[in-house]
Design a protein around this motif. Structure first.
Motif, PDB file in Angstrom:
ATOM      1  N   TRP B  39       0.966  -1.126   0.295  1.00 37.57           N
ATOM      2  CA  TRP B  39       0.125   0.079  -0.018  1.00 37.57           C
ATOM      3  C   TRP B  39       0.867   1.316  -0.037  1.00 37.57           C
ATOM      4  CZ3 TRP B  39      -3.358  -2.039   4.697  1.00 37.57           C
ATOM      5  CH2 TRP B  39      -3.954  -3.179   4.203  1.00 37.57           C
ATOM      6  N   HIS B  40       2.047   1.089   0.171  1.00 34.73           N
ATOM      7  CA  HIS B  40       2.685   2.164   0.687  1.00 34.73           C
ATOM      8  C   HIS B  40       3.774   2.522  -0.635  1.00 34.73           C
ATOM      9  CE1 HIS B  40       5.105   4.747   3.848  1.00 34.73           C
ATOM     10  NE2 HIS B  40       4.229   5.506   3.197  1.00 34.73           N
ATOM     11  N   ALA B  41       4.754   3.704  -0.549  1.00 33.56           N
ATOM     12  CA  ALA B  41       5.436   4.094  -1.674  1.00 33.56           C
ATOM     13  C   ALA B  41       6.570   3.181  -2.171  1.00 33.56           C
ATOM     14  CB  ALA B  41       5.930   5.545  -1.451  1.00 33.56           C
ATOM     15  N   GLY B  42       6.736   2.238  -1.448  1.00 33.05           N
ATOM     16  CA  GLY B  42       8.032   1.457  -1.786  1.00 33.05           C
ATOM     17  C   GLY B  42       9.293   2.009  -1.501  1.00 33.05           C
ATOM     18  N   THR B  43       9.346   3.216  -0.729  1.00 30.51           N
ATOM     19  CA  THR B  43      10.529   3.808  -0.248  1.00 30.51           C
ATOM     20  C   THR B  43      10.695   3.396   1.207  1.00 30.51           C
ATOM     21  OG1 THR B  43       9.269   5.632   0.564  1.00 30.51           O
ATOM     22  CG2 THR B  43      10.026   5.816  -1.665  1.00 30.51           C
ATOM     23  N   ILE B  44      12.171   3.602   1.570  1.00 29.08           N
ATOM     24  CA  ILE B  44      12.459   3.301   3.149  1.00 29.08           C
ATOM     25  C   ILE B  44      12.155   4.729   3.797  1.00 29.08           C
ATOM     26  CG2 ILE B  44      14.256   2.649   4.727  1.00 29.08           C
ATOM     27  CD1 ILE B  44      12.988   0.391   2.682  1.00 29.08           C
ATOM     28  N   ARG B 230      15.860   1.940 -20.439  1.00 28.17           N
ATOM     29  CA  ARG B 230      15.588   1.845 -21.691  1.00 28.17           C
ATOM     30  C   ARG B 230      14.893   3.457 -21.949  1.00 28.17           C
ATOM     31  NH1 ARG B 230      14.017   3.012 -26.346  1.00 28.17           N
ATOM     32  NH2 ARG B 230      12.731   1.929 -27.698  1.00 28.17           N
ATOM     33  N   LEU B 231      14.036   3.946 -21.217  1.00 24.21           N
ATOM     34  CA  LEU B 231      13.366   5.206 -21.404  1.00 24.21           C
ATOM     35  C   LEU B 231      14.253   6.306 -21.133  1.00 24.21           C
ATOM     36  CD1 LEU B 231       9.909   4.642 -19.439  1.00 24.21           C
ATOM     37  CD2 LEU B 231      10.470   4.713 -22.075  1.00 24.21           C
ATOM     38  N   THR B 232      15.219   6.198 -20.255  1.00 23.95           N
ATOM     39  CA  THR B 232      16.289   7.215 -20.052  1.00 23.95           C
ATOM     40  C   THR B 232      17.265   7.160 -21.249  1.00 23.95           C
ATOM     41  OG1 THR B 232      16.176   6.629 -17.486  1.00 23.95           O
ATOM     42  CG2 THR B 232      18.073   7.850 -18.480  1.00 23.95           C
ATOM     43  N   GLU B 233      17.550   6.319 -21.643  1.00 22.93           N
ATOM     44  CA  GLU B 233      18.564   6.330 -22.945  1.00 22.93           C
ATOM     45  C   GLU B 233      17.507   6.920 -24.093  1.00 22.93           C
ATOM     46  OE1 GLU B 233      20.562   2.661 -25.338  1.00 22.93           O
ATOM     47  OE2 GLU B 233      19.014   2.214 -24.342  1.00 22.93           O
ATOM     48  N   ALA B 234      16.506   6.373 -24.231  1.00 19.56           N
ATOM     49  CA  ALA B 234      15.533   6.977 -25.567  1.00 19.56           C
ATOM     50  C   ALA B 234      15.485   8.581 -25.555  1.00 19.56           C
ATOM     51  CB  ALA B 234      14.494   6.090 -25.567  1.00 19.56           C
ATOM     52  N   THR B 235      15.113   8.921 -24.208  1.00 22.27           N
ATOM     53  CA  THR B 235      14.603  10.332 -24.315  1.00 22.27           C
ATOM     54  C   THR B 235      15.914  11.190 -23.793  1.00 22.27           C
ATOM     55  OG1 THR B 235      14.452   9.820 -21.766  1.00 22.27           O
ATOM     56  CG2 THR B 235      12.414   9.697 -23.261  1.00 22.27           C
ATOM     57  N   HIS B 236      17.041  10.811 -23.559  1.00 22.45           N
ATOM     58  CA  HIS B 236      17.916  11.391 -23.006  1.00 22.45           C
ATOM     59  C   HIS B 236      17.978  12.402 -21.947  1.00 22.45           C
ATOM     60  CE1 HIS B 236      20.335  10.100 -26.597  1.00 22.45           C
ATOM     61  NE2 HIS B 236      19.311  10.544 -27.366  1.00 22.45           N
ATOM     62  N   ALA B 237      16.994  11.751 -21.037  1.00 21.63           N
ATOM     63  CA  ALA B 237      16.537  12.501 -20.074  1.00 21.63           C
ATOM     64  C   ALA B 237      16.292  11.656 -18.868  1.00 21.63           C
ATOM     65  CB  ALA B 237      14.904  13.336 -20.231  1.00 21.63           C
ATOM     66  N   PRO B 238      16.809  12.178 -17.444  1.00 22.83           N
ATOM     67  CA  PRO B 238      16.510  11.200 -16.524  1.00 22.83           C
ATOM     68  C   PRO B 238      15.010  10.758 -16.172  1.00 22.83           C
ATOM     69  CG  PRO B 238      17.869  12.983 -15.791  1.00 22.83           C
ATOM     70  CD  PRO B 238      17.308  13.211 -17.074  1.00 22.83           C
ATOM     71  N   VAL B 239      14.610   9.914 -16.163  1.00 18.35           N
ATOM     72  CA  VAL B 239      13.174   9.089 -15.913  1.00 18.35           C
ATOM     73  C   VAL B 239      12.995   8.771 -14.666  1.00 18.35           C
ATOM     74  CG1 VAL B 239      11.381   7.793 -16.462  1.00 18.35           C
ATOM     75  CG2 VAL B 239      12.781   8.759 -18.357  1.00 18.35           C
ATOM     76  N   PHE B 240      12.066   9.210 -13.772  1.00 20.25           N
ATOM     77  CA  PHE B 240      11.728   8.845 -12.463  1.00 20.25           C
ATOM     78  C   PHE B 240      10.203   8.554 -12.262  1.00 20.25           C
ATOM     79  CE2 PHE B 240       9.827  12.451 -10.460  1.00 20.25           C
ATOM     80  CZ  PHE B 240      10.145  13.478 -11.405  1.00 20.25           C
ATOM     81  N   GLU B 241       9.972   7.742 -11.067  1.00 18.29           N
ATOM     82  CA  GLU B 241       8.612   7.486 -10.922  1.00 18.29           C
ATOM     83  C   GLU B 241       8.255   8.115  -9.676  1.00 18.29           C
ATOM     84  OE1 GLU B 241       9.020   3.151 -10.261  1.00 18.29           O
ATOM     85  OE2 GLU B 241       7.830   2.787 -12.067  1.00 18.29           O
ATOM     86  N   ILE B 242       6.587   8.431  -9.731  1.00 19.19           N
ATOM     87  CA  ILE B 242       5.956   9.158  -8.644  1.00 19.19           C
ATOM     88  C   ILE B 242       5.086   7.831  -8.079  1.00 19.19           C
ATOM     89  CG2 ILE B 242       4.444  10.872  -7.789  1.00 19.19           C
ATOM     90  CD1 ILE B 242       6.049  12.670 -10.034  1.00 19.19           C
ATOM     91  N   PRO B 243       5.029   7.652  -6.688  1.00 23.45           N
ATOM     92  CA  PRO B 243       3.949   6.685  -6.393  1.00 23.45           C
ATOM     93  C   PRO B 243       2.748   7.184  -6.748  1.00 23.45           C
ATOM     94  CG  PRO B 243       5.080   7.827  -4.542  1.00 23.45           C
ATOM     95  CD  PRO B 243       5.833   8.323  -5.647  1.00 23.45           C
ATOM     96  N   THR B 244       1.498   6.240  -6.621  1.00 21.29           N
ATOM     97  CA  THR B 244       0.292   6.366  -7.091  1.00 21.29           C
ATOM     98  C   THR B 244      -0.665   5.906  -5.862  1.00 21.29           C
ATOM     99  OG1 THR B 244      -0.099   4.152  -7.919  1.00 21.29           O
ATOM    100  CG2 THR B 244       0.548   5.716  -9.376  1.00 21.29           C
ATOM    101  N   LEU B 245      -1.926   6.216  -6.056  1.00 24.46           N
ATOM    102  CA  LEU B 245      -2.723   5.415  -4.962  1.00 24.46           C
ATOM    103  C   LEU B 245      -2.372   4.030  -4.778  1.00 24.46           C
ATOM    104  CD1 LEU B 245      -6.395   7.195  -5.360  1.00 24.46           C
ATOM    105  CD2 LEU B 245      -4.885   7.383  -3.538  1.00 24.46           C
ATOM    106  N   PRO B 246      -2.675   3.259  -3.743  1.00 25.93           N
ATOM    107  CA  PRO B 246      -2.460   2.040  -3.685  1.00 25.93           C
ATOM    108  C   PRO B 246      -3.499   1.197  -4.568  1.00 25.93           C
ATOM    109  CG  PRO B 246      -2.861   2.924  -1.442  1.00 25.93           C
ATOM    110  CD  PRO B 246      -3.189   3.957  -2.504  1.00 25.93           C
TER     111      PRO B 246
END
Lengths: 593, 419
Positions: B39-44, B230-246
């Motif tokens: 249910w949580h963000a997957g972070t510590i 793959r996404l970072t390589e293709a876009t030449h931009a750092p790609v990151f994730e933001i958690p969603t609702l559970p």
């Protein structure tokens, strides 16, 4: 602040069932009518009652006059407000604790008052309501029903608008305009403050009708008139699903915790009756909840172990001239105070007492008197004039699920508990004057299910924010209130109609600004309005939901609440959002505790 | 007979089991469900806010801001740091590397699903890229029709806090012809190369030079690191994730990998077995009985670790009379046995709700204790969300408490095994 001035024939104060009923009736009779309500429609007692459409059975012995009024209005409302009513039927049951000759007196009194009543066998009652206490000894069937007082009031308000009335919500009366002095005083209107914009309006009226319910005494005081309302607090508790499909009443003198009403997806056990001093800031104690559950167990054994999703309290605006005693014993009949005859103050009527079931009749009597004051003779037509939406027929449990499945709208669900779709939220916000998420809750039942807003609060905030009109939108024009057609509530509760009626916002390209020909009239999506700040919408709704679960948090509901904390605190950090310190004009409503 | 039975398969239970096995103990896990990781963000999260909502910049140095009864105060001086280091090493080994802030010891401040800055100490590499301590402009990208992610709201709130942020939407048709999709379904779809390429192409079209791209946390399950790369390589931009609702895709990734790792080490992880009773003789617990669909089973072990969580995890239950109890051993709790003392009038009250601060009180060895002092059982230990003395959700310490207290029990058992 800017002050404007308008005039009308009739000014109605109060946007509950009674006030909207009066505005509807007055507008149908051709009076220029304005209604002002300090918060949302039904924010007062109308939105805080158990939803019983009385057959009159409850009052046949104790208050036969009320019983006669109830059965007459019950029959009328089934025709005029069909879709706002579920035809559940009702039982009066004799439990082992209900001794004496009351059942026989009940039957006789039903006959005298004309309330249809038929005794059925216990076996038949248990077949229809298997959760019912099997130790009951007698059962009487009556034509009780369940009413959606939110929808009914909105529908009545829309009917009033269609007949030409103006409805101003979030407009609070801060003073009455008067002329003359002792013995020759006249109320000529009211000073009203728009609580969203802060602007003041002077509304001049030939006649002012005080339909402010539990606040009627305070309001009359502004005209120097003494009206002593007996504010009877009633506590209600909702279970997370339906325990019964019929209204269940104890067959005894009306008392606390002796009615169980199936409304939409829940059962509501009601109610207490305790005189309070302040119609706001009602406290619900653990003992009251405990007592209601214990009484509920007598009707449906095991009710106290059911998951309880919410508790709330409303205040009955009871009135009895010269009454002193317990508020339970005060009459439920309507009271129309003609302040000209009673207090020598002209141009001012107060309508109070009564019940939701009799709101139309209360409005009729009030506007009859208004006609006398204004020197005209016009006949009431509300009993034969349906409000918009009745072609949908009576409400039935499952209608939303049916529509969602038929039209395959599962993908649009933003509130899984109450089956509210994105289109319903958008439609309600665009075609209805939504100011807070709590208004949306009353419009479409957002956040009223077991998770109490855990998932839908975030989604609704995100959606309102997405459809919000940008400040720089050249097409943006703040709409006047004169065009009645655009306010559309007849299908507010229908997932299918919302999906057909309005296309969802397209986000075809990055940074697309949603554009829609529909007028934006909800402050919640008008970005010039401070209340549209999504962070305040979120915070205020979280607090509003918290207030209602607080008295009933234990077991699974406590666990659910902890999940909501995980989501809104730990995952979202909603307690550290920008604008944390900002006050919305409505924050005080929720901050008050 | 096992050296240790762990009851509960949340982060505390799984990581304690891992440390114990590594130290040479034989371990079995029994659990009713999968804990709150899903249910949580997957972070510590180690510590974000101390008393009265005060923000914490360096959580490992904040013990002075915590009350004496806080579980962190029971740890050795290096206990918390060691647990975090070991966890980071484990995640790297599992192919799901977690990292911390650029300045070691600082909290990361990551964009939340409403665009607030949420404090976390370690995050999967995919989320750590969103750290708001760096000023790189953000492009928050959502997917049309996705109920659980609102990029416009996130970008606007980030902008209000002084970050350069804008938002964009991608059509759902990039992934599916359906009109509705859940985060879990999306995460599976994204793993298919045929879907990944159009996603990369769409991102290339909207990203501007110098931006980093924030997407909802749906970038694959098993192949998440590859999808991210793959996404970072293709876009030449750092790609990151933001958690969603559970439910949480990052949480499920972590749980799945930990569980698989344990099973590879020979640990049985029995989920769907609810502990319903136990047998004790004197000061020792002999067995715990679980309910399954077929018949009750008795599990014997030398030691038992209670890691069933608190009110949310299911380790503590309550009823309308104001009674609260620990569900397996009916251990003494510090929760007020009166409902009127459980809550405050405001949901967002910085002090939190008193009921959530209570739990199982333990001694310095993490043994549940009686009100008068001594351990309730000689071979019972407790770790994680069920412990008394912290409102872990309010202070953002859910995973920090789980890892460090579970780790402490494992090392106690390893150094001083009770057989």
């Amino acid at each position: 602040m800017h002050t404007s001035s308008i005039s009308t024939e009739i000014l109605v104060i109060g946007g509950g069932a009674t006030g909207t009923g009066v505005a509807w009736d007055a507008a149908l009779r051709g009076f220029r009518t304005i209604l002002v309500e300090k918060r949302d429609l039904t924010h007062g007692t109308t939105g805080r009652y158990h939803g019983l459409l009385h057959s009159g059975g409850r009052y046949v012995v104790k208050d036969p006059h009320s019983a006669v009024e109830c059965i007459a209005e019950n029959r009328i409302l089934r025709r005029t407000h069909t879709h706002c009513i579920e035809d559940t039927g009702g039982f009066f049951v004799v439990t082992p604790e209900d001794e004496g000759d009351y059942p026989d007196r009940f039957v006789a009194a039903c006959r005298e008052t004309g309330v249809p009543c038929q005794e059925i066998s216990v076996a038949e009652a248990l077949r229809r309501e298997p959760m019912l206490n099997p130790r009951i000894s007698r059962v009487f069937e009556v034509p009780d029903g369940a009413a959606d007082s939110f929808l009914a009031t909105h529908a009545t308000a829309q009917a009033a608008r269609q007949a030409g009335a103006r409805i101003l919500i979030y407009h609070e009366v801060v003073g009455l305009l008067t002329e003359g002095g002792d013995g020759d005083k006249r109320v000529t209107g009211a000073v009203v403050r728009d609580t969203v914009s802060g602007e003041s309006i002077h509304i001049h009226a030939d006649l002012v009708i005080n339909a402010s319910g539990a606040w009627a005494g305070q309001l009359a005081g502004m005209a120097g008139v003494g009206v002593k309302i007996i504010p009877g607090k009633g506590v209600m508790v909702a279970t997370n699903h339906r325990l019964v499909n019929s209204v269940i009443n104890r067959c005894k003198m009306p008392s606390d915790g002796d009615i169980l009403v199936p409304v939409h997806t829940v059962s509501i056990i009601g109610t207490t009756d305790e005189e309070v001093t302040d119609p706001e800031n009602l406290v619900i104690t653990a003992e009251e909840v405990q007592y209601m559950l214990a009484e509920g167990d007598k009707l449906v054994p095991g009710l106290s172990a059911a998951r309880i999703v919410r508790a709330w309290a409303g205040v009955r605006p009871l009135y009895q001239e010269g009454f002193s005693g317990d508020s339970r014993d005060a009459t439920r009949s309507l009271t129309l105070l003609d302040h000209k005859a009673r207090d020598g103050v002209q141009g001012f009527l107060t309508i109070t007492g009564g019940k939701w079931t009799t709101f139309r009749m209360m409005a009729e009597k009030t506007v009859d008197r208004a006609c006398e004051h204004l020197g005209v003779e016009r006949t009431c037509t509300t009993a034969t004039t349906p409000v918009p939406g009745i072609e949908q027929g009576h409400y039935w449990l499952g209608h939303r699920l049916h529509e969602v499945e038929e039209e395959q709208l599962q993908g649009g669900l933003v509130c899984e508990c109450e089956l509210v779709t994105r289109q319903m939220v958008e439609s309600a916000a665009r075609r209805n004057p939504t100011v807070t998420l709590d208004d949306l809750r009353r419009d479409v039942r957002l956040g009223m299910g077991p998770c109490q807003g855990g998932f839908c609060t975030y989604r609704a905030v995100g959606i309102l924010h997405e459809i919000g009109r940008e400040r720089h939108d050249p097409d943006f024009v703040l709409e006047g209130e004169s065009d009645a057609e655009d306010w559309e509530v007849a299908y507010l509760q229908s997932p299918a109609e919302s999906s057909r009626g309005h296309s969802i916002t397209e986000h075809a390209t990055p940074d697309a600004i949603p554009d829609t020909p529909l007028p934006t009239r909800s402050p919640a999506i008008d970005q010039r309005s401070p209340v549209s700040n999504p962070n305040l919408l979120l915070r205020d709704f979280l607090q509003e939901r918290w207030k209602g679960v607080l008295p009933v948090l234990w077991g699974r509901q406590l666990k659910q609440e902890r999940l909501d904390e995980l989501i809104y605190l730990s995952l979202m950090n909603a307690d550290h959002l920008p604008d944390d310190e900002a006050q919305s004009p409505l924050t005080g409503f929720y901050r008050a505790s | 007979m096992n050296d240790l039975i762990v009851i509960g398969s949340g982060l505390a239970g799984l990581t304690a089991a891992y440390s114990a096995v590594k130290a040479g103990l034989s371990v079995k896990i029994i659990a009713k469900g999968m804990g709150i990781t899903h249910w949580h963000a997957g972070t510590i999260d180690v510590l974000g806010y101390a008393a009265k909502g005060k923000g914490v910049a360096r959580p490992l140095e904040a013990s002075g801001d915590l009350p004496d009864e806080h579980p962190y105060q029971l740890l050795d001086e290096k206990g918390l740091a060691t647990a975090l280091t070991e966890f980071a090493a484990l995640t790297a080994e599992m192919g799901l590397p977690y990292t911390g802030a650029q300045t070691a010891g600082d909290n990361l401040w990551l964009p939340s699903p409403v665009g607030a800055a949420r404090p976390a100490f370690l995050a999967p590499a995919g989320q750590a890229g969103g750290d708001l301590s760096t000023g790189q402009p953000l492009l928050i990208v959502g997917i049309e029709g996705m109920r659980d992610f609102y990029p416009k709201l996130i970008a606007e709130n980030l902008a209000k806090q002084g970050h350069s942020a804008r938002h964009a939407f991608l059509p759902l048709s990039l992934f599916t012809q359906r009109h509705d999709i859940t985060t879990l379904q999306l995460a599976k779809l994204v793993e298919e190369p045929a879907r990944l390429s159009p996603l990369a192409d769409a991102l290339i079209r909207i990203v501007q030079p110098g931006e980093r791209i924030g997407l909802p946390a749906v970038l694959g399950f098993e192949n998440h690191p590859a999808v991210l790369a793959r996404l970072t390589e293709a876009t030449h931009a750092p790609v990151f994730e933001i958690p969603t609702l559970p439910p949480s895709v990052p949480g499920i990734r972590l749980h799945t990998r930990l569980r698989r790792r344990l099973e590879a080490m020979g640990v049985r992880v029995e989920i769907g077995m609810e502990a319903i009773s136990f047998g004790a003789e004197g000061e020792r617990i002999l067995w715990v009985e679980t309910e399954t669909s077929s018949r009750p089973l008795r599990h014997r072990a030398a030691n038992f670790l209670l890691a069933t969580g608190g009110i949310l995890g299911g380790g503590i239950h309550s009823d309308h009379t104001g009674r609260a109890w620990e569900v397996v051993f009916d251990l003494p709790l510090t929760i007020p046995q009166e409902r009127s003392g459980w809550f405050r009038p405001h949901f967002l009250d910085g002090g939190g709700q008193p009921v959530f601060r209570g739990g199982v009180p333990v001694n310095a060895n993490f043994q549940p204790i009686r009100p008068e002092g001594g351990p309730v059982y000689a071979n019972l230990w407790a770790a994680g969300g069920g412990l008394s003395g912290a409102d872990s959700i309010r202070e953002r310490s859910v995973e920090g408490i789980a890892l460090s207290t579970g780790g402490a029990v494992a090392s106690l058992l390893a150094s001083n095994p009770v057989k």
